[in-house]
Structure formats: structure tokens, C-alpha cells
Scaffold this motif. Structure first.
Motif, PDB file in Angstrom:
ATOM      1  N   ARG A 118      23.361  53.515  64.673  1.00 21.87           N
ATOM      2  CA  ARG A 118      24.254  54.538  64.119  1.00 21.87           C
ATOM      3  C   ARG A 118      25.113  53.965  62.986  1.00 21.87           C
ATOM      4  O   ARG A 118      25.276  54.579  61.935  1.00 21.87           O
ATOM      5  N   VAL A 119      25.643  52.770  63.191  1.00 22.48           N
ATOM      6  CA  VAL A 119      26.464  52.129  62.159  1.00 22.48           C
ATOM      7  C   VAL A 119      25.605  51.758  60.949  1.00 22.48           C
ATOM      8  O   VAL A 119      26.029  51.922  59.800  1.00 22.48           O
ATOM      9  N   MET A 120      24.399  51.264  61.174  1.00 20.19           N
ATOM     10  CA  MET A 120      23.526  50.886  60.061  1.00 20.19           C
ATOM     11  C   MET A 120      23.143  52.104  59.218  1.00 20.19           C
ATOM     12  O   MET A 120      23.067  52.007  57.991  1.00 20.19           O
ATOM     13  N   LYS A 121      22.900  53.228  59.865  1.00 28.59           N
ATOM     14  CA  LYS A 121      22.595  54.450  59.115  1.00 28.59           C
ATOM     15  C   LYS A 121      23.781  54.889  58.264  1.00 28.59           C
ATOM     16  O   LYS A 121      23.604  55.412  57.170  1.00 28.59           O
ATOM     17  N   LYS A 122      24.975  54.642  58.759  1.00 29.08           N
ATOM     18  CA  LYS A 122      26.177  55.060  58.044  1.00 29.08           C
ATOM     19  C   LYS A 122      26.538  54.104  56.910  1.00 29.08           C
ATOM     20  O   LYS A 122      26.981  54.535  55.851  1.00 29.08           O
ATOM     21  N   TRP A 124      24.504  51.423  55.431  1.00 29.91           N
ATOM     22  CA  TRP A 124      23.447  50.619  54.847  1.00 29.91           C
ATOM     23  C   TRP A 124      23.707  50.326  53.373  1.00 29.91           C
ATOM     24  O   TRP A 124      23.427  49.227  52.887  1.00 29.91           O
ATOM     25  N   SER A 125      24.283  51.264  52.640  1.00 31.91           N
ATOM     26  CA  SER A 125      24.532  51.036  51.219  1.00 31.91           C
ATOM     27  C   SER A 125      25.621  49.976  51.004  1.00 31.91           C
ATOM     28  O   SER A 125      25.537  49.166  50.074  1.00 31.91           O
ATOM     29  N   LEU A 127      26.211  47.425  52.948  1.00 29.47           N
ATOM     30  CA  LEU A 127      25.595  46.136  53.216  1.00 29.47           C
ATOM     31  C   LEU A 127      24.762  45.663  52.030  1.00 29.47           C
ATOM     32  O   LEU A 127      24.772  44.477  51.685  1.00 29.47           O
ATOM     33  N   LEU A 128      24.050  46.574  51.395  1.00 26.22           N
ATOM     34  CA  LEU A 128      23.274  46.199  50.211  1.00 26.22           C
ATOM     35  C   LEU A 128      24.175  45.749  49.070  1.00 26.22           C
ATOM     36  O   LEU A 128      23.866  44.779  48.364  1.00 26.22           O
ATOM     37  N   ILE A 129      25.287  46.416  48.878  1.00 29.70           N
ATOM     38  CA  ILE A 129      26.229  46.028  47.820  1.00 29.70           C
ATOM     39  C   ILE A 129      26.802  44.641  48.112  1.00 29.70           C
ATOM     40  O   ILE A 129      26.855  43.785  47.218  1.00 29.70           O
ATOM     41  N   PHE A 130      27.235  44.400  49.360  1.00 30.75           N
ATOM     42  CA  PHE A 130      27.756  43.075  49.722  1.00 30.75           C
ATOM     43  C   PHE A 130      26.710  41.989  49.514  1.00 30.75           C
ATOM     44  O   PHE A 130      27.012  40.914  48.999  1.00 30.75           O
ATOM     45  N   ALA A 131      25.472  42.258  49.918  1.00 30.02           N
ATOM     46  CA  ALA A 131      24.405  41.266  49.743  1.00 30.02           C
ATOM     47  C   ALA A 131      24.166  40.990  48.267  1.00 30.02           C
ATOM     48  O   ALA A 131      24.004  39.835  47.861  1.00 30.02           O
ATOM     49  N   GLY A 132      24.155  42.030  47.444  1.00 29.75           N
ATOM     50  CA  GLY A 132      23.952  41.849  46.010  1.00 29.75           C
ATOM     51  C   GLY A 132      25.078  41.060  45.363  1.00 29.75           C
ATOM     52  O   GLY A 132      24.829  40.151  44.564  1.00 29.75           O
ATOM     53  N   VAL A 133      26.306  41.387  45.708  1.00 29.30           N
ATOM     54  CA  VAL A 133      27.455  40.656  45.151  1.00 29.30           C
ATOM     55  C   VAL A 133      27.421  39.202  45.598  1.00 29.30           C
ATOM     56  O   VAL A 133      27.653  38.285  44.797  1.00 29.30           O
ATOM     57  N   PHE A 134      27.099  38.960  46.859  1.00 31.16           N
ATOM     58  CA  PHE A 134      27.022  37.590  47.369  1.00 31.16           C
ATOM     59  C   PHE A 134      25.951  36.803  46.622  1.00 31.16           C
ATOM     60  O   PHE A 134      26.182  35.660  46.211  1.00 31.16           O
TER      61      PHE A 134
END
Length: 142
Positions: A118-122, A124-125, A127-134
Motif C-alpha cells: 500500500r505504501v509503495m503504491k502511494k 513509488w514516485s 522513491l524514484l526521485i530519491f534514487a535519482g538524486v542519490f
């Protein structure tokens, strides 16, 4: 977007903790790395409290504290403090937190999986932004 105060504080702690972990890791600043790891993980706990349905919040405090201390010690070990006692202490703190959670907690694998999806569906974007910035910051600093 509906954000409560605890969730907002969790985001602030996650961001600050990640920032300081990134700035402390690999620079022989063990105290700053430990504290920033603790700040990040406290932010995660606040995020979990605001997004997961926990019946008895008091059952989360002691195991989370033990695991947070253990992961903080593990981070200092990974960063270059190659003393065996630090590694053993980190494993003991993490293991004791897990054992207390399993024996006294109400978290089952099924409830965790349902809440996690449920949290991942909410988010997910995010997490992608954090991964990209990292990844960008990591590439920029090398």
C-alpha cells in the motif's frame, strides 16, 4: 495530499539524516555518521507510525530503538571502523530488536506485506526521485 505533523517530521528527519549520512560517510566522522543514521532511522519510524496501522505503538519503541542503535553501529563499522566488537555489538542490537518484535509484537509477514504494498503504491514516485538524486550526487562527487 493529506500530511499529518508526525509524517511531516518523519520526512524532515529522513531528508536530514540522508543528507548528513551522505556527507559523513567515508570522511572518518564516526560520531556524525552514527547520529545521522539514527536521525534517518527515526524519520523512518515516524513514517511507519503515520502510514501503518499499529494497534499498540508501545510495542514498537524498544525494538525500534535497539535496531536503530544496531544499524548506526553497523554503519560505523562499514565506514571503516573495522573493530570486531563494533560489528558484534551491532549484530546483537539488531538481533535483539528482531527477537523482541517477533516474540512480543503483532507484526506478521502478511500484515507487513499488505501495508508495504500500500505504501509503495502511494510513494513509488518519491522513491524514484530519491534514487535519482542519490545517483546524481554520487556521480557528481566522484
Amino acid at each position: 495530499i493529506n500530511i499529518h505533523n508526525i509524517e511531516l517530521l518523519g520526512y524532515v528527519f529522513i531528508f536530514l539524516g540522508l543528507s548528513y549520512v551522505f556527507n559523513s560517510f567515508g570522511k572518518n566522522r564516526k560520531g556524525a555518521l552514527f547520529i545521522s543514521t539514527v536521525i534517518f532511522l527515526v524519520g523512518l519510524v515516524l513514517f511507519i507510525i503515520s502510514n501503518f496501522e499499529l494497534q499498540q505503538l508501545s510495542k514498537l519503541i524498544i525494538p525500534a530503538s535497539l535496531m536503530i542503535i544496531g544499524v548506526g553501529l553497523l554503519m560505523t563499522y562499514i565506514d571503516g571502523d573495522q573493530r570486531t566488537v563494533v560489528f558484534i555489538l551491532s549484530l546483537l542490537f539488531i538481533a535483539s530488536g528482531i527477537i523482541i518484535t517477533i516474540s512480543h509484537g503483532e507484526i506478521t509477514f502478511n500484515s507487513f506485506y499488505l501495508s508495504f504494498t500500500r505504501v509503495m503504491k502511494k510513494y513509488w514516485s518519491v522513491l524514484l526521485i530519491f534514487a535519482g538524486v542519490f545517483l546524481l550526487l554520487r556521480k557528481w562527487n566522484t
